[in-house]
Design a protein around this motif. Structure first.
Motif, PDB file in Angstrom:
ATOM      1  N   GLN A  69      -8.560  -1.319   0.068  1.00 21.90           N
ATOM      2  CA  GLN A  69      -9.985  -1.048  -0.160  1.00 21.90           C
ATOM      3  C   GLN A  69     -10.208   0.327  -0.784  1.00 21.90           C
ATOM      4  OE1 GLN A  69     -12.672  -2.147   3.035  1.00 21.90           O
ATOM      5  NE2 GLN A  69     -11.254  -3.687   3.814  1.00 21.90           N
ATOM      6  N   ILE A  70      -9.219   1.214  -0.652  1.00 25.18           N
ATOM      7  CA  ILE A  70      -9.370   2.557  -1.246  1.00 25.18           C
ATOM      8  C   ILE A  70      -9.445   2.442  -2.772  1.00 25.18           C
ATOM      9  CG2 ILE A  70      -8.284   4.830  -1.544  1.00 25.18           C
ATOM     10  CD1 ILE A  70      -6.978   4.355   1.262  1.00 25.18           C
ATOM     11  N   ASN A  71      -8.499   1.702  -3.367  1.00 22.45           N
ATOM     12  CA  ASN A  71      -8.515   1.525  -4.828  1.00 22.45           C
ATOM     13  C   ASN A  71      -9.779   0.829  -5.305  1.00 22.45           C
ATOM     14  OD1 ASN A  71      -6.168   2.789  -5.388  1.00 22.45           O
ATOM     15  ND2 ASN A  71      -4.916   0.924  -5.447  1.00 22.45           N
ATOM     16  N   GLN A  72     -10.236  -0.141  -4.495  1.00 26.16           N
ATOM     17  CA  GLN A  72     -11.469  -0.849  -4.881  1.00 26.16           C
ATOM     18  C   GLN A  72     -12.641   0.126  -4.919  1.00 26.16           C
ATOM     19  OE1 GLN A  72     -12.146  -4.341  -2.474  1.00 26.16           O
ATOM     20  NE2 GLN A  72     -10.149  -5.195  -2.888  1.00 26.16           N
ATOM     21  N   MET A  73     -12.712   1.008  -3.924  1.00 28.80           N
ATOM     22  CA  MET A  73     -13.837   1.957  -3.890  1.00 28.80           C
ATOM     23  C   MET A  73     -13.729   2.998  -5.000  1.00 28.80           C
ATOM     24  SD  MET A  73     -14.823   2.595   0.143  1.00 28.80           S
ATOM     25  CE  MET A  73     -13.278   2.228   0.958  1.00 28.80           C
ATOM     26  N   THR A  74     -12.513   3.507  -5.231  1.00 30.14           N
ATOM     27  CA  THR A  74     -12.378   4.531  -6.288  1.00 30.14           C
ATOM     28  C   THR A  74     -12.662   3.923  -7.666  1.00 30.14           C
ATOM     29  OG1 THR A  74      -9.976   4.194  -6.405  1.00 30.14           O
ATOM     30  CG2 THR A  74     -10.760   5.994  -4.995  1.00 30.14           C
TER      31      THR A  74
END
Ligand SMILES: [Fe+2]
Ligand SMILES: [Fe+2]
Length: 276
Positions: free
Chosen positions: A81-86
């Motif tokens: 989810q980190i990559n999705q948010m960034t």
């Protein structure tokens, strides 16, 4: 024609564009058997394993993590989810902060669980057993995201249009579970849409608020816990923002069906139960 469990996992990885088996997926029991007949379900536990044996299947294929390392290490895939948010402009530190509580709680929960119940049952029964979670959710995410935008005109439309687009997928036809607008209103403009799936589980209120802060107007989740939804509904600053919840089973089928079709193309019989 037939396949092995390893070949089925490889097909899933290739469809999802992954090089390695993610932490929430794995082969729990393999008898080095040739697989001609599969019992496939979203959740496969002891009852379904007995059914697989009864139906003379060579493999029980689950979607959700079923025990062993896939339960203990499940929390790791939440980092996706980190990559999705960034990707929508959330600073990395803020993205990590948004999932921190969820990730820690899932790690804690798994540590206290009986991770061996299902795998030991399959081992003792002599039933080959595997699960494919994140790869299917990755496969489904693109399909769901495209469907969500399919009824918009030049990128413009309402929440109703987004709901109609999702509901037009074959997996939603005549299904008792349909996509629902749980925050906001069907008449609202959809604005900037983001499909926040394929991150282990939904990010709850903290992740949703982070997307809304960074200019996402309509967020799409698989599911959301009641207490997390209440936090969003009680926040006056989210006026005009929207959360669409897909409906768990049809949305999971969107990602699982392409894998099952590929397995069937190899001449393997697939019996669908438990949400499929
Ligand atoms: Fe899923
Ligand atoms: Fe699921």
């Amino acid at each position: 024609m037939s396949l092995s469990s390893q070949q089925i996992m490889q097909i899933a990885l290739e469809l999802a564009g992954l090089k390695q088996v993610p932490a929430d997926s794995g082969i729990h029991v393999t008898e080095d058997k040739v697989v001609d007949k599969v019992l496939a379900g979203v959740d496969i536990g002891p009852a379904e394993l007995l059914l697989a044996k009864h139906l003379e299947c060579d493999l029980a294929l689950a979607h959700h993590p079923t025990g062993g390392p896939t339960s203990i290490n499940f929390y790791q895939v939440i980092s996706n989810q980190i990559n999705q948010m960034t990707s929508v402009g959330v600073p990395e530190e803020e993205a990590k902060e948004a999932i921190a509580e969820l990730q820690a709680s899932r790690k804690h929960q798994a540590h206290g669980s009986n991770y061996d119940r299902n795998p030991s049952f399959a081992r003792t029964l002599g039933m080959p057993y595997m699960n494919v979670h994140l790869p299917c959710d990755i496969i489904g995410r693109d399909i769901l995201a495209n469907a969500a935008k399919s009824r918009l005109v030049d990128g413009n439309g309402t929440i109703s249009d987004v709901l109609d687009g999702i509901a037009s997928l074959p997996e939603y036809q005549d299904d008792i579970s349909q996509p629902v607008c749980m925050l906001g209103s069907p008449d609202n403009s959809a604005g900037r849409i983001f499909t926040a799936t394929a991150g282990g589980t939904n990010g709850g209120a903290a992740v949703a608020k982070t997307y809304f802060k960074y200019c996402i107007d309509t967020l799409i989740y698989f599911h959301i816990a009641w207490d997390q939804l209440k936090k969003l509904r009680e926040d006056p600053s989210l006026e005009g923002k929207n959360l669409i919840v897909l409906g768990h089973m049809p949305a999971d089928r969107v990602g699982i069906n392409p894998l099952l079709s590929e397995i069937e193309k190899n001449g393997v019989e697939v019996i669908r139960i438990s949400g499929l």
